[in-house]
Design a protein around this motif. Sequence first.
Motif, PDB file in Angstrom:
ATOM      1  N   LYS A   6      -7.121 -12.104 -33.792  1.00 24.57           N
ATOM      2  CA  LYS A   6      -7.407 -13.457 -33.300  1.00 24.57           C
ATOM      3  C   LYS A   6      -7.769 -13.374 -31.815  1.00 24.57           C
ATOM      4  O   LYS A   6      -7.084 -12.697 -31.059  1.00 24.57           O
ATOM      5  N   GLU A  18      -0.009 -13.663 -27.879  1.00 27.81           N
ATOM      6  CA  GLU A  18      -0.041 -15.117 -27.737  1.00 27.81           C
ATOM      7  C   GLU A  18       0.932 -15.639 -26.691  1.00 27.81           C
ATOM      8  O   GLU A  18       0.728 -16.717 -26.140  1.00 27.81           O
ATOM      9  N   ARG A  54       8.459  -8.975 -38.891  1.00 27.99           N
ATOM     10  CA  ARG A  54       7.532 -10.067 -39.203  1.00 27.99           C
ATOM     11  C   ARG A  54       8.013 -10.816 -40.434  1.00 27.99           C
ATOM     12  O   ARG A  54       8.583 -10.195 -41.337  1.00 27.99           O
TER      13      ARG A  54
END
Length: 673
Positions: free
Chosen positions: A292, A437, A538
């Motif tokens: 991303k 992020e 995760r």
Amino acid sequence: MFPKTNLYRKRKLYRTPGLCEQQLRCRFSSLPSPPPPGTWSQLHRLPHRDLYRLSVTDPDRFWGSAAVDRLRWMRPFHQVRDCDFSSGKINWFVGGKINVSVNCLDVHAENHPDRVALIWERDEPGTEVKVTYRELLETTCRLANTLKSHEIKKGDRVAIYMPVSPIAVAAMLACARIGAVHTMVFAGFSSEALAAKIQDAQCKAVITCNQGVRGGRLIHLKSTVDAAVRSCTSIQHIFVSQRTEQPVVMGELDVPLDEMMSQHASVCPPEPLDSEDSLFLLYTSGSTGKPKGIVHTQAGYLLYTSMTHQYVFDYRDGDVFGCVADVGWITGHSYVVYGPLCNGATTVLFESTPVYPDPGRYWEMVERLRINQFYSTPTALRLLLKYDDCWVKKYDRSSLRTLGSVGEPINHEAWHWFHSVVGEGRCPLVDTWWQTETGGICIAPHPLEEGAPIIPAMAMRPFFGIQPVLMGEKGETLTGDSVSGALCISQPWPGMARSIYGDHQRFIDAYFKVYHGYYFTGDGAHRSEDGYYQITGRMDDVINVSGHRLGTAEIEDALDEHPAVPETAVIGIPHDIKGEVPFAFVVLKEDVGDDPTAILQHLRGLVANKITKYAVPEHFLVVKRLPKTRSGKIMRRILRKVVLETTNDLGDVSTLDDPSVVKEIVETYDLKK
Ligand code: ATP
Ligand code: MG
């Protein structure tokens, strides 16, 4: 619910001498009320627990005063923040004008021009090059003027495909100086991966080198760029610097960077930029899917990285900071370049590999450069601990003060090796949790009150301004301690991402929709009975065995403790009765012989003892290597495809380090079936 397993049992605590257990309890809920108003220079003297309390109860005062005192502004901001998670609106220091390069260079070139800003630890040991703040400012200005003369302007995206080097740092800062938005692409990615990023960001130019040098090998960067730009119509210029003597044939788009820079002035007025103008785009590691393009902006990012750099690593003026990450990753952005330079540090640029020319490389460098903080990854540590400790011990590590780890959950064996062998048991070791992020470290053992404990292999404490929240399976907020769930963060912090480039809706959907009004990290965590956080891996890697939820990191941690096992990866595979069962891929040391039966039996026992019987992998496969991203993270999604026999559709593998690993594992799997 997650079961409460051994991973979360109270472990041996490492503490600095001083306080009694009662004083050490770091339960933020029971902290005293916020201190009286003040400027940052007054506030920062408060005990950390009071500062934390202030940062979450009155973020405007906390961050506002820090931003005023710690950064140089071209125009003051009039509002500290204007944020709304549900619409993905994140604005910090509204109305302010700033230039990041001024804060990273000019401020220090004025105060201590001859202080070394960069130590370029080149591939060949003993050939390091030192660059002062004055020199780095001049180089940056020359590069900025070169970009300007080629019509690169504010808002244009510029790809940087360069090895770790002063010129790469100058390229980042030159973009920052003129308001161009850099997107670094790790100089080991293929031409296809580079092209995909250039196309996504619609870059106007690429800055590269003729060649790179890593681990004694030459990497032909310019030819990779040439192959990439063939499919990138947005590219108008390719700036080429010479890392080696090897000449390159210059094409129509090519600009000889070093030559052009020598013709340009060493002064370039900084562009006044809005706090929320973009500083850079950076693609995530691609561990879980397509990378991303994360957008970070100016002031908030800079403030957050400089504060985390100072507080988490106990950085002090004049220290030599050694983060061995490549500048192409977020760790390189935040803790090789922006955080350290904003603090006026001497930061090390590590061009080589941990095993070149031998496994003592890091520690020989620590001795030679007198490094004070050393920040690395679990994957590098797992590699190094396979070798004899003499590779560490023969070098003087007395300069080291803080050790750090990032990127993946660190297993206990690696943590203890790093702490006791490398750090001689005297340096605090901080396991730092964060993401591309988040911009900077969000959970780490530091800062802490004097004498407070550090629990091995645990990230532990939220940084200033970070309020972690754990969510249950039905989306409910889990209160109290000894709970596990999806890790979210409930309020904005200045360093967080602002968008996914070109797709703000994807940004909202990925991070703010899953748990409405919260930033969802994608990771799971456990809050211990003492209120500390343990990252469990995760959420995608949580498996459900007969109704028991297990983090695969926990099983790997137990397996990795076996002395013959440097590395493992565990995935969940479907099972008719149990729902899912663990499947372990195991890498063995080279000298353990051909028959692993006894070792596997021992591994079963380890998991049963350390966790529980139902966590024992139902299947084991001994493999030579694991599939990893180029930043060294295990790509478990590829292993799932191997077992599900769907490797014809591997998804996005642009960040896979060595595609031949997949074939190798498929063959091993087919043989054992
Ligand atoms: P993608 O988002 O494309 O799948 P990625 O998540 O690996 O890739 P990064 O932003 O580089 O991309 O990595 C952040 C992730 O790395 C975290 O979400 C977490 O899963 C893992 N991580 C980082 N530091 C730690 C740590 N100290 N402990 C456990 N996990 C960590
Ligand atoms: Mg991620």
